[in-house]
Design an enzyme around this catalytic site. Structure first.
Site, PDB file in Angstrom:
ATOM      1  N   ARG A  53       0.873  -1.185   0.000  1.00  0.00           N
ATOM      2  CA  ARG A  53       0.000   0.000   0.000  1.00  0.00           C
ATOM      3  C   ARG A  53       0.902   1.225   0.000  1.00  0.00           C
ATOM      4  O   ARG A  53       1.700   1.400   0.934  1.00  0.00           O
ATOM      5  CB  ARG A  53      -0.913   0.000   1.227  1.00  0.00           C
ATOM      6  CG  ARG A  53      -1.646   1.301   1.421  1.00  0.00           C
ATOM      7  CD  ARG A  53      -2.733   1.223   2.471  1.00  0.00           C
ATOM      8  NE  ARG A  53      -3.872   0.474   1.987  1.00  0.00           N
ATOM      9  CZ  ARG A  53      -5.094   0.506   2.537  1.00  0.00           C
ATOM     10  NH1 ARG A  53      -5.325   1.254   3.590  1.00  0.00           N
ATOM     11  NH2 ARG A  53      -6.079  -0.206   2.034  1.00  0.00           N
ATOM     12  N   HIS A  55      -7.396   0.585  -6.433  1.00  0.00           N
ATOM     13  CA  HIS A  55      -7.584  -0.330  -5.299  1.00  0.00           C
ATOM     14  C   HIS A  55      -8.214  -1.618  -5.852  1.00  0.00           C
ATOM     15  O   HIS A  55      -9.381  -1.922  -5.589  1.00  0.00           O
ATOM     16  CB  HIS A  55      -8.476   0.333  -4.243  1.00  0.00           C
ATOM     17  CG  HIS A  55      -8.379  -0.260  -2.870  1.00  0.00           C
ATOM     18  ND1 HIS A  55      -7.536  -1.322  -2.573  1.00  0.00           N
ATOM     19  CD2 HIS A  55      -9.018   0.058  -1.703  1.00  0.00           C
ATOM     20  CE1 HIS A  55      -7.664  -1.623  -1.282  1.00  0.00           C
ATOM     21  NE2 HIS A  55      -8.550  -0.807  -0.743  1.00  0.00           N
ATOM     22  N   GLN A  80      -9.965  -4.286  -3.590  1.00  0.00           N
ATOM     23  CA  GLN A  80     -11.275  -3.821  -3.132  1.00  0.00           C
ATOM     24  C   GLN A  80     -12.328  -4.090  -4.219  1.00  0.00           C
ATOM     25  O   GLN A  80     -13.407  -4.604  -3.940  1.00  0.00           O
ATOM     26  CB  GLN A  80     -11.196  -2.304  -2.839  1.00  0.00           C
ATOM     27  CG  GLN A  80     -12.498  -1.696  -2.377  1.00  0.00           C
ATOM     28  CD  GLN A  80     -12.849  -2.081  -0.943  1.00  0.00           C
ATOM     29  OE1 GLN A  80     -12.031  -1.943  -0.051  1.00  0.00           O
ATOM     30  NE2 GLN A  80     -14.065  -2.559  -0.725  1.00  0.00           N
ATOM     31  N   ARG A  93     -13.377  -9.159   1.157  1.00  0.00           N
ATOM     32  CA  ARG A  93     -11.976  -8.798   0.897  1.00  0.00           C
ATOM     33  C   ARG A  93     -11.087 -10.013   1.165  1.00  0.00           C
ATOM     34  O   ARG A  93     -10.167 -10.317   0.404  1.00  0.00           O
ATOM     35  CB  ARG A  93     -11.527  -7.640   1.814  1.00  0.00           C
ATOM     36  CG  ARG A  93     -12.198  -6.311   1.546  1.00  0.00           C
ATOM     37  CD  ARG A  93     -11.757  -5.720   0.225  1.00  0.00           C
ATOM     38  NE  ARG A  93     -10.315  -5.625   0.120  1.00  0.00           N
ATOM     39  CZ  ARG A  93      -9.575  -4.631   0.642  1.00  0.00           C
ATOM     40  NH1 ARG A  93     -10.153  -3.636   1.280  1.00  0.00           N
ATOM     41  NH2 ARG A  93      -8.257  -4.615   0.479  1.00  0.00           N
ATOM     42  N   CYS A 108     -16.496   1.149   0.767  1.00  0.00           N
ATOM     43  CA  CYS A 108     -15.303   0.325   0.991  1.00  0.00           C
ATOM     44  C   CYS A 108     -14.863   0.340   2.453  1.00  0.00           C
ATOM     45  O   CYS A 108     -14.166  -0.568   2.898  1.00  0.00           O
ATOM     46  CB  CYS A 108     -14.169   0.808   0.099  1.00  0.00           C
ATOM     47  SG  CYS A 108     -13.782   2.552   0.365  1.00  0.00           S
ATOM     48  N   ASP A 131     -17.563   6.611  -1.184  1.00  0.00           N
ATOM     49  CA  ASP A 131     -16.283   6.515  -0.465  1.00  0.00           C
ATOM     50  C   ASP A 131     -16.031   7.888   0.171  1.00  0.00           C
ATOM     51  O   ASP A 131     -16.751   8.854  -0.107  1.00  0.00           O
ATOM     52  CB  ASP A 131     -15.154   6.109  -1.443  1.00  0.00           C
ATOM     53  CG  ASP A 131     -13.818   5.861  -0.744  1.00  0.00           C
ATOM     54  OD1 ASP A 131     -13.796   5.724   0.500  1.00  0.00           O
ATOM     55  OD2 ASP A 131     -12.777   5.808  -1.444  1.00  0.00           O
TER      56      ASP A 131
HETATM   57  N1   CP Z   1     -11.269  -0.604   2.382  1.00  0.00           N
HETATM   58  C1   CP Z   1     -10.006  -0.619   2.839  1.00  0.00           C
HETATM   59  O1   CP Z   1      -9.046  -0.780   2.077  1.00  0.00           O
HETATM   60  O2   CP Z   1      -9.892  -0.436   4.187  1.00  0.00           O
HETATM   61  P1   CP Z   1      -8.538  -0.238   4.997  1.00  0.00           P
HETATM   62  O3   CP Z   1      -8.003   1.130   4.645  1.00  0.00           O
HETATM   63  O4   CP Z   1      -8.963  -0.335   6.431  1.00  0.00           O
HETATM   64  O5   CP Z   1      -7.575  -1.299   4.617  1.00  0.00           O
HETATM   65  N1  NVA Z   2     -10.184   6.467  -1.144  1.00  0.00           N
HETATM   66  C1  NVA Z   2      -9.786   6.038   0.171  1.00  0.00           C
HETATM   67  C2  NVA Z   2      -9.929   4.573   0.297  1.00  0.00           C
HETATM   68  C3  NVA Z   2      -9.571   3.989   1.629  1.00  0.00           C
HETATM   69  C4  NVA Z   2      -9.714   2.499   1.678  1.00  0.00           C
HETATM   70  C5  NVA Z   2      -8.357   6.465   0.431  1.00  0.00           C
HETATM   71  O1  NVA Z   2      -7.516   6.342  -0.467  1.00  0.00           O
HETATM   72  O2  NVA Z   2      -8.077   6.961   1.527  1.00  0.00           O
END
Ligand code: CP
Ligand code: NVA
Length: 307
Positions: free
Chosen positions: A105, A132, A135, A295, A267, A227
């Site tokens: 990430r 993502h 997701q 997930r 999400c 989101d």
């Molecule tokens: N939806 C998602 O990726 O959640 P986290 O940021 O908690 O991993």
């Molecule tokens: N769009 C959000 C998703 C988190 C899972 C972010 O990038 O913070």
């Protein structure tokens, strides 16, 4: 698919994505039957590198690697020499001599591309500024389970049209032959270059509609998705985003314009009272906890096929 990276869904065909969903569904049934360990990874080590916070992704990958008989190794960005300036390329080369897979990430999507270029081990995107994909695959599994189809399904995303979750969701939905409508203020709408690439990768008949009007977007929706308005890394834009997205809240009033059986997706993490209200996220049409659960199954499907 063995040995492939998963940076975005654009690199995968509809058939390959279907295979991942089938494998994910098999993983889910298997677990529900009480088969906790399926040794697809046979002792392999999977590095989980996180530059940003995470609850669902971190936990579900850790649990998923364990359930596949592998060893998950969580690493925080600043705990490594990366935090002191060692390059991403050299870090990836180092991972490659110890581990069999890299789940990462990151802020910059290009950092994932560098890792993928420098490591032979598959690199799986656990969220970047651009995408993502894990997701989106978990979400498609959820839509498939709840609506019985992905083809011709109408998905309305309300909020930040250029959001990483929205981009990957659109990629998946349109590749599976569904229709994607994105309601977003013009300033934050999906760029036209990305819209063009989505259309190129889509199955025949899949449509993309971009609008500023949330009510029009949800009118024929099977799925209403939202989101956060401020993604990780965009905190400096907080004030402006809060003001601009106010009219894009998913609340009971907006849902009164959607079909009665439209499911509500997010999400997570959610900012309750901002992009979504308590009554909607906790309401009977909400499937957010199924999404979170899927997930795990989707990522096990991905790892079983790629690693
Ligand atoms: N939806 C998602 O990726 O959640 P986290 O940021 O908690 O991993
Ligand atoms: N769009 C959000 C998703 C988190 C899972 C972010 O990038 O913070």
């Amino acid at each position: 698919m063995k040995g492939r990276d998963l940076l975005t869904l654009a690199d995968f065909t509809k058939e390959e994505l279907h295979n991942i969903l089938r494998k994910s569904s098999e993983m889910k049934s298997d677990l529900k039957c009480g088969n906790y360990i399926r040794p697809y990874l046979g002792g392999k080590t999977v590095i989980l590198l996180f530059q940003k916070p995470s609850t669902r992704t971190r936990v579900s990958f850790d649990v998923g690697v364990h359930q596949l008989g592998g060893h998950p190794l969580y690493l925080g960005w600043n705990d490594l020499q990366l935090g002191r300036g060692e390059t991403i390329a050299d870090t990836a080369r180092t991972f490659d001599v110890y581990a069999d897979g890299i789940v990462a990430r990151v802020f910059k999507h290009t950092d994932l591309e560098t890792m993928a270029a420098c490591a032979r081990a598959p690199v799986i995107n656990a969220l970047s500024d651009a995408a993502h994909p894990c997701q989106a695959l978990g979400d498609c599994l959820t839509i498939w389970e709840k609506k019985g189809r992905l083809e011709e399904v109408n998905v309305a995303f309300v909020g930040d049209g250029n959001d990483n979750v929205c981009r990957s969701l659109a990629e998946a939905v349109m590749k599976f032959g569904g229709n994607m409508t994105i309601a977003s203020p013009t300033k934050y709408q999906l760029p036209s270059s990305y819209a063009d690439s989505l259309k190129k990768g889509a199955s025949k008949g899949a449509a993309l509609t971009l609008t500023e009007d949330p009510k029009a977007a949800v009118k024929n929706a099977d799925v209403v998705y939202t989101d956060v308005w401020v993604s990780m890394g965009q905190e400096a834009e907080n004030q402006e985003r809060m003001a601009t997205f106010k009219a894009y809240q998913v609340n009971s009033e907006l849902m009164s314009h959607a079909p009665k059986d439209a499911i509500v997706m997010h999400c997570l993490p959610a900012h309750r009272g901002l992009e979504i209200t308590d009554e909607v996220i906790d309401g009977k049409n909400s499937v957010v906890w199924d999404q979170a659960e899927n997930r795990l199954h989707a990522q096990k499907g991905i790892m079983a096929l790629l690693l």
